[in-house]
Enzyme design. Structure first.
Site, short mmCIF file in Angstrom:
data_model
loop_
_atom_site.label_atom_id
_atom_site.label_comp_id
_atom_site.label_asym_id
_atom_site.label_seq_id
_atom_site.Cartn_x
_atom_site.Cartn_y
_atom_site.Cartn_z
N ASP A 7 0.86 -1.19 0.00
CA ASP A 7 0.00 0.00 0.00
C ASP A 7 0.89 1.24 0.00
OD1 ASP A 7 -2.78 1.09 0.18
OD2 ASP A 7 -1.93 2.06 1.94
N GLU A 9 0.90 5.81 0.30
CA GLU A 9 0.23 7.09 0.53
C GLU A 9 0.93 8.13 -0.34
OE1 GLU A 9 -2.52 7.25 2.11
OE2 GLU A 9 -2.42 5.27 3.06
N GLU A 52 -5.98 18.44 1.60
CA GLU A 52 -6.85 17.29 1.34
C GLU A 52 -6.13 15.97 1.60
OE1 GLU A 52 -6.05 19.60 -0.85
OE2 GLU A 52 -7.86 20.84 -1.09
N HIS A 150 -5.54 6.81 7.18
CA HIS A 150 -4.88 5.89 6.27
C HIS A 150 -3.40 5.84 6.59
CE1 HIS A 150 -8.02 5.55 2.88
NE2 HIS A 150 -8.61 6.06 3.95
N ASP A 155 -2.51 -0.38 6.55
CA ASP A 155 -3.44 -0.81 5.51
C ASP A 155 -2.95 -2.09 4.83
OD1 ASP A 155 -4.88 1.37 6.19
OD2 ASP A 155 -4.71 2.41 4.27
#
Length: 227
Positions: A7, A9, A52, A150, A155
């Site tokens: 995973d 980010e 965001e 997250h 994750d």
């Protein structure tokens, strides 16, 4: 069989718009089970963190300022994943970012078919149902109570459990664990040779025969009556 659950980010949605990776988390699986081996790194994206994106993963520009660049960890990352299949939720997103960074760092890009997309697996298995990682954790009873934000490593750990459930749970084959197939290492049908035994014949006594005849008299047109 070795697989890597992965995973990432990022600072945004598209690397071609200047967005970069900020975290990579990998969990090693062998025969679909976690081995404890992992790769985890935070990355300096060399740019600001949009509000965001910060709201999603909580990684600030200040926190990432002293972290390595992707180019600094690329060799370690490539060595860790080797040539194993990559298990990713919404694989197209992560693969696009990883290949963008690999290309910049001078490494070969990875083919799309290297990824096992658990999002597609979930949609095929449960059509019309929510297929987010949180939704799948809830469906399979995977504890995600620590997932307030997250995080690539967390994750990946959750996805490793979800992936196992999508495959059918801990006993994914047709053979029982520890049975003949498991002991022999076979993956296909297993033939088990058993000793031949002659059929046993039981003699009926005169008393049993008489009792049977009396019972037949009470039944209208018995099919098994002896003429």
């Amino acid at each position: 069989m070795r697989e890597i659950v992965l995973d990432t980010e990022t600072t945004g949605f598209k690397p071609e718009e200047g967005h970069r990776l900020v975290e990579i988390g990998c969990i090693e699986l062998v025969n679909h089970l976690a081995t404890g081996e992992r790769f985890h790194v935070y990355l300096n994206p060399e740019r600001d963190m949009p509000p965001e994106a910060f709201a999603v993963h909580g990684l600030s520009t200040e926190f990432l300022a002293d972290k390595p660049l992707f180019n600094d960890v690329a060799a370690d990352f490539v060595n860790f994943i080797g040539d194993a299949p990559l298990v990713i939720h919404n694989a197209a997103f992560d693969m696009h970012f990883l290949n963008w960074e690999l290309k910049i760092a001078g490494y070969p890009v990875m083919p799309k078919d290297r990824a096992v997309d658990t999002l597609l697996m979930a949609r095929q298995k449960f059509p019309g149902s929510p297929a987010t990682l949180d939704a799948l954790c809830k469906r399979f009873g995977v504890d995600n109570s620590n997932r307030t934000l997250h995080g690539a490593l967390l994750d990946a750990q959750l996805l490793a459990e979800v992936y196992l459930e999508l495959l059918g749970g801990r006993q994914t084959g047709l053979s029982f664990a520890g049975g003949p197939a498991a002991k022999s290492g076979a993956t296909g049908p297993v033939r088990i040779d058993r000793p031949f035994r002659e059929a046993r014949v039981f003699a009926v006594s005169d008393e049993e025969a008489a009792a049977h005849a009396e019972m037949l008299k009470k039944i209208k047109n018995p099919l098994w009556a002896v003429e």
